[in-house]
Write a protein that holds these residues in place. Structure first.
Motif, PDB file in Angstrom:
ATOM      1  N   GLU A 170      -2.079   7.023  -4.623  1.00  0.00           N
ATOM      2  CA  GLU A 170      -2.044   5.784  -3.900  1.00  0.00           C
ATOM      3  C   GLU A 170      -2.799   5.061  -6.008  1.00  0.00           C
ATOM      4  OE1 GLU A 170      -2.858   1.986  -1.089  1.00  0.00           O
ATOM      5  OE2 GLU A 170      -4.923   2.881  -1.986  1.00  0.00           O
ATOM      6  N   GLU A 171      -3.732   5.510  -6.042  1.00  0.00           N
ATOM      7  CA  GLU A 171      -4.459   5.270  -7.352  1.00  0.00           C
ATOM      8  C   GLU A 171      -3.698   4.955  -8.469  1.00  0.00           C
ATOM      9  OE1 GLU A 171      -7.755   5.187 -10.012  1.00  0.00           O
ATOM     10  OE2 GLU A 171      -8.411   5.948  -8.101  1.00  0.00           O
ATOM     11  N   ASP A 172      -2.655   6.470  -8.824  1.00  0.00           N
ATOM     12  CA  ASP A 172      -2.050   6.828 -10.060  1.00  0.00           C
ATOM     13  C   ASP A 172      -0.685   6.112  -9.902  1.00  0.00           C
ATOM     14  OD1 ASP A 172      -3.855   8.634 -10.724  1.00  0.00           O
ATOM     15  OD2 ASP A 172      -2.655  10.603  -9.364  1.00  0.00           O
ATOM     16  N   PHE A 173      -0.126   6.032  -8.726  1.00  0.00           N
ATOM     17  CA  PHE A 173       0.698   4.951  -9.043  1.00  0.00           C
ATOM     18  C   PHE A 173       1.143   3.874  -9.173  1.00  0.00           C
ATOM     19  CE2 PHE A 173       3.953   2.371  -6.345  1.00  0.00           C
ATOM     20  CZ  PHE A 173       5.139   2.439  -6.491  1.00  0.00           C
ATOM     21  N   VAL A 199      -2.540  -4.568  -3.691  1.00  0.00           N
ATOM     22  CA  VAL A 199      -2.206  -3.243  -3.601  1.00  0.00           C
ATOM     23  C   VAL A 199      -3.169  -2.440  -3.018  1.00  0.00           C
ATOM     24  CG1 VAL A 199      -0.118  -3.941  -4.920  1.00  0.00           C
ATOM     25  CG2 VAL A 199      -2.334  -3.500  -6.423  1.00  0.00           C
ATOM     26  N   THR A 200      -3.240  -1.196  -3.180  1.00  0.00           N
ATOM     27  CA  THR A 200      -4.221  -0.332  -2.060  1.00  0.00           C
ATOM     28  C   THR A 200      -4.819  -0.975  -0.885  1.00  0.00           C
ATOM     29  OG1 THR A 200      -5.875  -1.459  -3.500  1.00  0.00           O
ATOM     30  CG2 THR A 200      -4.591  -0.022  -5.093  1.00  0.00           C
ATOM     31  N   THR A 201      -5.072   0.169  -0.154  1.00  0.00           N
ATOM     32  CA  THR A 201      -5.988   0.064   0.650  1.00  0.00           C
ATOM     33  C   THR A 201      -7.131  -0.474   0.602  1.00  0.00           C
ATOM     34  OG1 THR A 201      -6.262   2.291   0.951  1.00  0.00           O
ATOM     35  CG2 THR A 201      -4.315   1.977   2.389  1.00  0.00           C
ATOM     36  N   VAL A 237       0.782  -1.171   0.170  1.00  0.00           N
ATOM     37  CA  VAL A 237       0.055  -0.003   0.102  1.00  0.00           C
ATOM     38  C   VAL A 237       0.776   1.428  -0.266  1.00  0.00           C
ATOM     39  CG1 VAL A 237      -1.818  -1.099   1.317  1.00  0.00           C
ATOM     40  CG2 VAL A 237       0.128  -0.025   2.083  1.00  0.00           C
ATOM     41  N   VAL A 238       0.610   2.513  -0.290  1.00  0.00           N
ATOM     42  CA  VAL A 238       0.916   4.074  -0.751  1.00  0.00           C
ATOM     43  C   VAL A 238      -0.558   4.819   0.277  1.00  0.00           C
ATOM     44  CG1 VAL A 238       1.756   5.706  -1.384  1.00  0.00           C
ATOM     45  CG2 VAL A 238       1.458   3.577  -1.997  1.00  0.00           C
TER      46      VAL A 238
END
Length: 893
Positions: free
Chosen positions: A469-472, A489-491, A451-452
């Protein structure tokens, strides 16, 4: 070849499609026409192998089953069948790949991954060499041209360039991102619709304002069990998500992303989480937060409410930490509701540290480890292990701790934070892949997520962090190159996975725990029926309410005491307190004077001094002690009727604390002094009954003193001749000397009946010489001490004789003893003392009934209220197996 095909391609793997016959390759049509007729009616139909799976599961590889009905075929037929079947399956591959590419979504991606893994395991060179030549095939099948064409096509397919696979992977990734954006748009619309539905309560369909949600009820059960654990030292096995991680690993940021609000206090490098925080996440029409013990709602859409919430959490944390400590085990309960929030219960723990810095308690590291282990040792706790991706993996402490608590990784979910910094700083991105695949850390987990949580700024909003986070991940080559999988990936995906795992464990454990509590309650009820069959099951709080009412009834009984009872007790106790001073310091010194004028002067002076300094204080002390004794007497009488000793300690504590808090009104002392002074100054006895009462009071007092004096003399001289003969007792040497001295002094008193209270030195010498003549060595101090008691007895005997003469002296008193040899000034003194006692008792009684009893009732009520709010106090004062058993029954309901 048949065995190789059997191992390479499973009949149950992947998703199978029905392909129209006219679209099949010529070789496939030939095989289909040959084996799909009625020649083999026993062959079962094709089964669909599509299967639902999540990020926590993988498709198992099943061993191939031998084709049914093959026992009667010849070797040549079997070989022809498998060669044709292999060709047909490989021809279907392109349709399957194209189907998954356009199918989109989660299932298509997983199917592609399975086929990709399968193809990577095939050694194409060996397979190409293992295929038969055209001459050998011609011997097997009648249509050799068609078979040759198909095998040429098959070889070209197997030796195709890898660029087609890469192209297909990019196309699949684009398609997946497209459907991901569509899914997010639909979820956002669904969130708004659910919010509207939850707000509508017109038809009574959704009663969320009245009924509590399932997650709220479950959270309350956890709170009750936490109290149960603290009181009974039992282990709570109900699930919850325990969030652990190294300090500054991004643990709090992950929680805020799941809760969709910046709710926790922040500090740059400073330890902020100082106690466990239990966060209950649930769905609701408004995004709000509230504490368990408070009715205030914090609107999480307003920045001022968010700041107030963070400040309140920080204050509660610091308040829970004891002096000299850095962290606390006391749990702070917080509920967060909002549209689209996944339902679960999370417990945020203080971050694990490796070094104790300046300002921390020396045992901070061990305390954090102890708190973390206490939560993680619950066999149904889901451990959310947070690891900072921007630092070296070797610096992690929490992974070793998690491995100890969950060696098999059956309830651990690993989360790698700050992946953007990790991709930027790490020279080898494959290291991130190793972490997420569980190959780098010596720990196992159910799932691995990356996650970011923003760019590190405390002012970032949740929406900006989501967009970042989505763009990354859309632009990251970690996902593009296949190092990370989309579901890892992603929270958002993390919260979905954790919620699924949480409710799965809840369903599995609630029934088991319910059975345990049922069995425990049955055992407790059986013990109660056997030991206390005639008593109600009252827990500690119910017992406290019962004894509270009893104590209040006992206090009210004080107001029902009659005035006569109060005055009699006060008068008696006051005289017991002041009688020694009156006899020894006032009456005896005045009575030894030569005339009545000196007697009255001495009495007046000493009474004035006594009234100004001591008498009011003594009176108030007596009144206060009388009130205490009456209060204690009523409580003892009530306790004697009830015969329930479990309340004894509590009643005694309430009585002591109430008396301790009660302060007598000091202003009453000044008015009491004036009243006593006026009473003692009056010398006018108005009638004969008062005169007789004074004589009786004086006679009783003198007889009591004479009795005490004779008892002292008997102790000094030892047993008399009757006791020595009948009881076989002997005098000690000191008692023998005392007895001889007494006999000598008694002869002196007989010679001088009107002797003064003091013995002259020459008289002491004469007594000593007389004793020495009889062989008794005696000290002058002993002679004077013996003389004091003998003279006191002699004086009291003379005073009693005089008191008897004064019984008929009231007539002379009215004439002021003019022309009379009889003077009864000592009777007047005792009348003055008696009248002062009566007036003082009456004054104190009025003050007690009008003021002090009510103030004591008020104090008792305050003490009872304070004790009622102090559970620790009630636990200390209401004890016993009966109480403990009732508490256990109440807890296991």
């Amino acid at each position: 070849l048949c065995m190789a095909c059997r191992n390479l391609v499973s009949t149950n793997m992947g998703v199978r499609f029905r392909v129209p016959l006219q679209k099949l390759h010529p070789l496939s049509r030939a095989i289909h026409h040959r084996y799909s007729g009625n020649s083999n009616p026993q062959r079962p139909p094709h089964r669909t192998a599509a299967r639902y799976f999540t990020s926590m599961s993988r498709l198992p590889m099943r061993p191939p089953k031998p084709p049914p009905g093959s026992g009667g075929r010849s070797y040549q037929q079997q070989r022809n069948f498998w060669v044709a079947r292999l060709a047909a399956r490989l021809l279907k591959l392109r349709y399957l790949l194209l189907g998954t590419a356009v199918g989109g979504g989660y299932t298509a991606k997983k199917t592609y991954e399975e086929w990709k893994d399968m193809l990577e395991q095939i050694d194409f060179d060996k397979l190409a060499k293992a295929l038969p030549e055209m001459e050998e095939i011609a011997k097997l099948l009648p249509d050799m041209d068609k078979i040759g064409e198909n095998f040429t096509f098959l070889k070209s397919l197997l030796s195709s360039d890898k660029e087609k696979i890469d192209q297909l992977q990019e196309e699949l990734l684009r398609t997946q991102l497209k459907y991901q954006r569509m899914l997010e748009r639909l979820e956002k619309e669904n969130k708004e619709l659910r919010k509207v539905v939850l707000q509508k309560d017109d038809k009574g369909i959704h009663q969320r304002k009245v009924k509590k949600s399932l997650i709220d009820l479950y959270s309350e059960v956890l709170d009750i069990l936490s109290d149960y654990d603290a009181n009974y030292n039992t282990q709570d096995h109900l699930p919850r998500v325990v969030v652990v991680g190294d300090q500054s690993a991004g643990k709090t940021s992950v929680l805020e992303m799941i809760a969709q609000a910046r709710i926790f206090p922040r500090g740059s490098g400073e330890m902020m989480t100082r106690s466990p925080v239990k966060v209950t996440l649930s769905e609701g029409p408004h995004h709000v937060a509230l504490f368990k013990d408070s009715g205030r709602e914090f609107d999480l859409t307003k920045e001022e409410d968010l700041a107030a919430l963070r400040h309140e959490i920080e204050l509660r944390m610091r308040k829970s930490v004891k002096e000299g400590q850095t962290v606390s085990s006391e749990t702070i309960s917080l509920s967060v509701k909002g549209p689209g929030i996944q339902r679960m219960v999370l417990v945020d723990l203080p971050g694990v540290i490796s070094t104790v810095t300046t300002g921390m308690a020396s045992d901070t590291k061990e305390t954090i480890f102890s708190i973390s282990k206490a939560y993680m040792q619950n066999p149904n706790a889901i451990i959310l292990c947070i690891q900072d991706g921007s630092v070296d993996a070797e610096r992690s402490i929490v992974t070793d701790l998690v491995s100890q608590m969950d060696p098999q990784g059956k309830r651990t979910i690993f989360v790698l934070t700050k992946v953007d910094l990790a991709e930027k700083n790490l020279a080898s991105p494959s290291r991130i892949q190793q972490i997420v695949e569980g190959k780098l850390f010596p720990m196992k987990a159910l799932g691995y997520f990356a996650v970011v949580t923003g760019k590190g700024s405390s002012g970032e909003s949740i929406e900006s962090i989501k967009d970042y986070e989505e763009d990354f991940f859309q632009n990251s080559r970690l996902l593009r190159d296949g190092m990370l999988k989309a579901h890892q990936v992603t929270t958002k995906n993390l919260s979905l996975a954790v919620s699924d795992c949480f409710w799965k464990m809840v369903r599995e454990s609630v029934e088991q725990q319910a059975d345990v509590f049922k069995a425990s309650r049955f055992n407790l009820e059986t013990e109660w029926k056997n030991n206390y069959p005639r008593l109600r099951e009252l827990d500690r709080n119910e017992l406290y309410e019962k004894v509270k009412n009893e104590i209040l009834d006992e206090v009210i009984s004080l107001s029902q005491v009659t005035p006569q009872h109060w005055e009699a007790i006060l008068q008696k106790k006051l005289w017991e307190r002041v009688s020694t001073h009156v006899i020894e310091n006032i009456y005896l010194p005045a009575a030894q004077t030569m005339d009545s004028g000196t007697f009255n002067t001495t009495v007046d002076i000493k009474l004035k001094q006594w009234t100004d300094k001591q008498l009011p204080h003594k009176a108030l002390e007596v009144a206060w002690e009388t009130l205490q004794e009456e209060f204690a007497r009523f409580m003892a009488e009530y306790r004697g009727k009830d015969q329930d000793d479990i309340f004894d300690k509590l009643k005694e504590a309430v009585k002591d604390e109430s008396i301790k808090r009660h302060k007598w009104n000091e202003r009453a002392m000044d008015s009491l002094r004036v009243i006593q002074h006026n009473a003692l100054e009056d010398r006018s006895i108005t009638d004969k009954p008062q005169w007789d009462a004074a004589i009786q009071f004086m006679e009783e007092t003198l007889q009591s003193r004479l009795k005490d004096t004779e008892s002292v003399i008997r102790d000094m001289v030892g047993p008399d001749w009757k006791q020595r003969w009948l009881n076989w007792k002997n005098r000690t040497p000191d008692q023998h000397i005392r007895n001889e001295t007494k006999n000598e002094l008694e002869r002196l008193l007989k010679l001088h009946d009107d002797h003064t209270a003091y013995l002259a030195n020459d008289e002491v010498t004469t007594v000593r010489k007389n004793l020495e003549g009889r062989g008794v060595e005696v000290d002058p101090v002993l002679i004077k001490d013996t003389w004091h008691q003998l003279y006191r007895r002699h004086f009291l005997q003379k005073a009693l004789s005089h008191c008897n003469l004064c019984k008929r002296g009231f007539y002379y008193y009215q004439r002021h003893f003019v022309d009379s040899e009889l003077e009864c000034n000592d009777v007047v003194l005792f009348w003055r003392i008696q009248r002062m006692l009566v007036i003082t008792a009456n004054t104190l009684r009025q003050q007690l009934t009008n003021t002090e009893v009510r103030r004591l009732e008020k104090n008792v009520k305050e003490v009872l209220d304070d004790f009622g709010e102090d559970m620790e106090k009630k636990t200390q004062l209401i004890t016993g197996r009966r109480v403990q058993l009732a508490e256990d029954l109440s807890k296991t309901c």
